[in-house]
Motif scaffolding. Structure first.
Motif, short mmCIF file in Angstrom:
data_model
loop_
_atom_site.label_atom_id
_atom_site.label_comp_id
_atom_site.label_asym_id
_atom_site.label_seq_id
_atom_site.Cartn_x
_atom_site.Cartn_y
_atom_site.Cartn_z
N THR A 19 -78.23 46.45 -81.98
CA THR A 19 -79.11 47.12 -81.02
C THR A 19 -78.38 48.26 -80.31
OG1 THR A 19 -78.56 45.51 -79.30
CG2 THR A 19 -80.52 45.06 -80.65
N TYR A 75 -74.24 49.15 -78.20
CA TYR A 75 -72.89 48.62 -77.93
C TYR A 75 -72.93 47.75 -76.67
CZ TYR A 75 -70.35 51.18 -81.51
OH TYR A 75 -69.86 51.61 -82.72
N ILE A 120 -76.93 38.49 -71.22
CA ILE A 120 -77.30 37.79 -72.45
C ILE A 120 -76.05 37.18 -73.08
CG2 ILE A 120 -78.23 38.11 -74.78
CD1 ILE A 120 -79.91 40.45 -73.62
N VAL A 159 -85.10 33.30 -73.69
CA VAL A 159 -84.73 32.69 -72.41
C VAL A 159 -85.12 31.22 -72.46
CG1 VAL A 159 -85.18 32.65 -69.93
CG2 VAL A 159 -84.93 34.84 -71.12
N SER A 174 -82.49 44.53 -77.33
CA SER A 174 -83.28 43.46 -77.94
C SER A 174 -84.55 43.15 -77.14
CB SER A 174 -82.43 42.19 -78.02
OG SER A 174 -82.03 41.78 -76.72
N ARG A 228 -89.09 41.65 -71.92
CA ARG A 228 -88.63 43.03 -72.15
C ARG A 228 -89.06 43.44 -73.54
NH1 ARG A 228 -82.30 44.70 -71.95
NH2 ARG A 228 -82.24 43.64 -73.97
N GLY A 238 -84.67 41.18 -64.62
CA GLY A 238 -84.53 42.62 -64.83
C GLY A 238 -85.52 43.40 -63.99
N VAL A 263 -80.36 48.76 -66.10
CA VAL A 263 -78.96 48.47 -66.37
C VAL A 263 -78.84 47.56 -67.58
CG1 VAL A 263 -78.20 48.81 -64.02
CG2 VAL A 263 -78.99 46.58 -64.71
#
Ligand code: TXA
Ligand code: MG
Length: 321
Positions: A25, A27, A55, A89, A175, A189, A218, A321
């Motif tokens: 996805t 770095y 994550i 999650v 992701s 997300r 988030g 972020v």
């Protein structure tokens, strides 16, 4: 920042250091997901204004299952889409060794099995998962090439020391995050993997319920609130209060230290673990916290303490972020 091989990266990661690693996805700024000290460095490097939970990246489903309470929805999605750009999650196992700081004190944890061969080679060899947010300073774009990471950190005081160059990320977008703690999945997300692709595997998604229990830190950061009332910026704790100090402190009956030497990275590493321990300590019923400077990681520490002290949910900005 210097380039290292995957094998060198393993050595640094075992030594609690942060290494920039490629995933399919974007770095990631990777570190030992079971070490508060390693995780605190991620937050320092990212300069996150709050401890947004991270994550956890695993080599395979079997290793994920050691740390979470697995269920049928997770099994179906994992079978269909792992390794790949999907984050689930799930409830954290009560006894899991995962860093409380990385989970921002939540009882759930976000997990994924990434597809990039370099990331997989490193994960396979390590005895712990890797926590990894995107490898950009807070508020900046996610990096999809090693050169993006170099550029983003070039002028900054706090930088990751090591990076493995894995070329361009094929997905290039973070992701998809799906909450599978309830009866139906909830999209937290959006990402390259869409609800239309997942529906045939797990059925309909439930809408994200903004009024219900907060699930997406988030967008809306839930604080870790200890059961005991918390007072902040206290220099003279009262009798009957446990005192969470930062730096040298006066003698007091029940002192816990965030960092005796006044080091903010050490304090961040100790924050959630100290609050948990103080919550369990039957010698006192209230918690007083010493002043912590509003600079660097101190901003994130004060942010989390502020949320813990108010016993209310606060709204954070959008997830950038
Ligand atoms: O593609 C990706 O997911 C990349 C690569 C490096 O793997 N990582 C990434 O991490 O985007 P980060 O830290 O930038 O985003 C993590 C997202 C945030 O939106 C966070 O709120 C959410 O996952 N998250 C983490 N733990 C959570 C939890 N326990 N419950 C709900 N959401 C969680
Ligand atoms: Mg990010």
């Amino acid at each position: 920042m210097i380039y290292v091989t995957p094998r060198e990266a393993q050595v640094y990661l075992k030594d609690d250091q942060v290494v920039v690693l490629p995933t399919e996805t974007v770095y990631g700024l990777a570190a030992n997901g079971c070490s508060d000290a390693a995780i605190a460095q991620i937050y320092a490097i990212k300069n996150r204004p709050a401890f947004n939970p991270l994550i956890m990246h695993y080599f395979d489903v079997a290793r994920v299952q050691e740390h979470v309470v697995w269920n049928a929805l997770a099994e179906s999605l994992a079978q269909a889409f792992w390794p790949g750009p999907l984050t689930l999650v799930l409830p954290r196992c009560p006894k899991s060794p995962l860093s409380l700081l990385a989970c921002a004190g939540l009882e759930t944890v976000a997990v994924r099995v990434p597809a990039h061969f370099i990331m997989r080679e490193i994960l396979e060899a390590l005895p712990f998962p890797l926590a990894a947010p995107s490898a950009n300073p807070s508020e900046q774009l996610s990096p999809t090439r090693a050169s993006h990471v170099m550029e983003a950190f070039r002028m900054r005081d706090v930088q990751p020391a090591y990076m493995v160059d894995g070329g361009a990320c094929v997905v290039g977008l973070e992701s998809t995050v799906v909450d599978v703690t309830g009866e139906r999945p909830v999209l937290l997300r959006p990402g390259v993997l869409t609800v239309d692709q997942m529906r045939p595997v797990v059925g309909d998604f439930a809408p994200y319920d903004a009024a219900g229990p907060i699930k997406s830190p988030g967008q809306t950061l839930r604080h870790y609130a200890p059961r005991k009332p918390l007072r902040l910026n206290v220099t003279d704790p009262l009798p009957g209060e446990g005192y969470l100090a930062f730096g040298p402190t006066i003698a007091h009956a029940f002192v816990y230290q965030l960092s005796a030497s006044g080091d903010l990275i050490e304090a961040a590493a100790n924050l959630f673990a100290s609050l948990h321990e103080m919550d369990q300590d039957s010698r006192f019923q209230r918690i007083a916290v010493g002043p912590i400077p509003m600079q660097g990681l101190g901003i994130a520490i004060n942010d989390r303490l502020g949320r813990a002290a108010t016993h209310e949910f606060s709204l954070a900005g959008p997830d950038r972020v």
